[in-house]
Design an enzyme around this catalytic site. Structure first.
Site, PDB file in Angstrom:
ATOM      1  N   GLU A  79      -4.295  -9.103   4.702  1.00 39.57           N
ATOM      2  CA  GLU A  79      -4.516  -7.626   5.705  1.00 39.57           C
ATOM      3  C   GLU A  79      -5.814  -8.498   6.982  1.00 39.57           C
ATOM      4  O   GLU A  79      -5.623 -10.003   6.913  1.00 39.57           O
ATOM      5  CB  GLU A  79      -6.051  -6.956   5.085  1.00 39.57           C
TER       6      GLU A  79
ATOM      7  N   ARG B  57     -12.875  -7.285  -7.015  1.00 43.51           N
ATOM      8  CA  ARG B  57     -14.643  -6.794  -6.150  1.00 43.51           C
ATOM      9  C   ARG B  57     -15.352  -8.000  -7.307  1.00 43.51           C
ATOM     10  O   ARG B  57     -15.518  -8.126  -8.477  1.00 43.51           O
ATOM     11  CB  ARG B  57     -15.540  -5.649  -6.643  1.00 43.51           C
TER      12      ARG B  57
HETATM   13 ZN    ZN Z   1      -9.904  -6.925   1.815  1.00 44.74          ZN
END
Ligand code: ZN
Length: 309
Positions: A121, A199
């Site tokens: 990203e 995460r």
């Molecule tokens: Zn991310």
């Protein structure tokens, strides 16, 4: 079947760390009091953009992708990975800080996430509070073993590479780079169309349900690149195998070559001009120019991001 620039209607997400900037700044018609994200150009089952203008008004982006196919994308949808619209664009209002996370590369996701895509990203900082920072990799010299120990004891913050941000900065976040958006930042995020996130740390926060959110420490340690390049992009362009994004400080007219192009306006206003007409836009609007439209130009006084594939 007609070919014209599509303006998109986003989908909103009310995650707890958001606030009211998207409504305030861009007059977004969100149904939520607290809005964390608007998925601006999205062809993902978890949130689908619809068309806001012209013949296709009200249809989903998926419908139009299927109908226009290569006339929209420049090559058939069937030639893309997983026959999927390749990118996802979001605005993110990080009033509070987001969890520390990492995304896998395609090959790891394919094997470990039922054939899913990985996620590379990039971020464009639309605006930021003066002291805002984000997490961009680990501190130089951090070793996997030490980081694993710190994660398991719930205290990795000393090993994170916090960098200051300001309006206009661009960051390339390849799969494998540990990262997190900090508090007080409004971001435009362009990413592979995937939702695979590991995460590693959430500041020991509890959600609305009183629970800690699940962490994915083992998989994250598999994919974190401890030698990743952690530098702010210095020029106006980020190019990788998935997207090619340029920021423009437009004041006048700029010509663009034909080809599938996503146009995001973060400030100001203007119009996309093409052979058969023009489309007005204002700050906060996101548009897709079909490949078959031919050459086009953009006129106005605006901050823009254009993305091709
Ligand atoms: Zn991310």
């Amino acid at each position: 079947m007609s070919i014209y620039p599509l303006k998109l209607e986003p989908v909103f997400k009310d995650y707890l760390w958001g606030n009211g900037l998207l409504k305030e700044l861009y007059n977004k018609k969100t149904p939520y009091e607290v809005t964390a994200e608007s998925w601006e150009v999205s062809c993902h089952p978890n949130g689908m953009s619809t068309i806001a203008n012209g013949e296709y008004k009200g249809k989903t982006l998926a419908d139009v992708v299927n109908e226009l196919d290569a006339d929209l994308l420049g090559r058939p949808l069937a030639s893309f990975d997983k026959e999927r619209f390749p990118l996802l664009v979001k605005f993110i209002d990080a009033y509070d800080r987001l969890s520390i996370q990492v995304h896998p590369k395609d090959d790891y996701a394919k094997v470990n996430e039922n054939g899913e895509l990985g996620k590379t990203e990039m971020w464009y900082i639309i605006d930021a509070k003066p002291d805002a920072t984000l997490v961009f990799g680990v501190k130089p010299g951090t070793k996997k073993e030490n980081f694993a120990t710190a994660l398991r004891s719930g205290a990795p913050e000393d090993m994170l590479n916090f960098v200051p941000v300001k309006k206009g900065d661009m960051f390339f976040v390849p799969a494998g780079l540990l990262h997190a958006i900090g508090a007080g930042i409004l971001i435009a995020e362009i990413q592979q169309n995937s939702d695979t996130t590991y995460r590693v740390y959430d500041y020991n926060r509890r959600g609305a349900d009183g629970q800690l959110r699940p962490l994915h420490i083992d998989k994250a340690l598999d994919v974190i690149d401890f030698d990743a390049n952690c530098e702010v992009t210095k020029d106006d362009n980020i190019t990788c195998e998935y997207f090619n994004t340029t920021k423009h400080n437009l004041d006048g007219t700029k010509d663009f070559d034909k080809g599938f192009t996503m146009v995001i306006c973060t400030e100001g206003n203007g119009k996309i001009k093409y052979a058969d007409g023009e489309l007005d836009f204002i700050a906060g609007d996101s548009m897709v120019v079909p490949a078959a439209l031919g050459n086009f130009s953009i006129e106005g006084k605006a901050q823009l991001l254009t993305t091709t594939i």
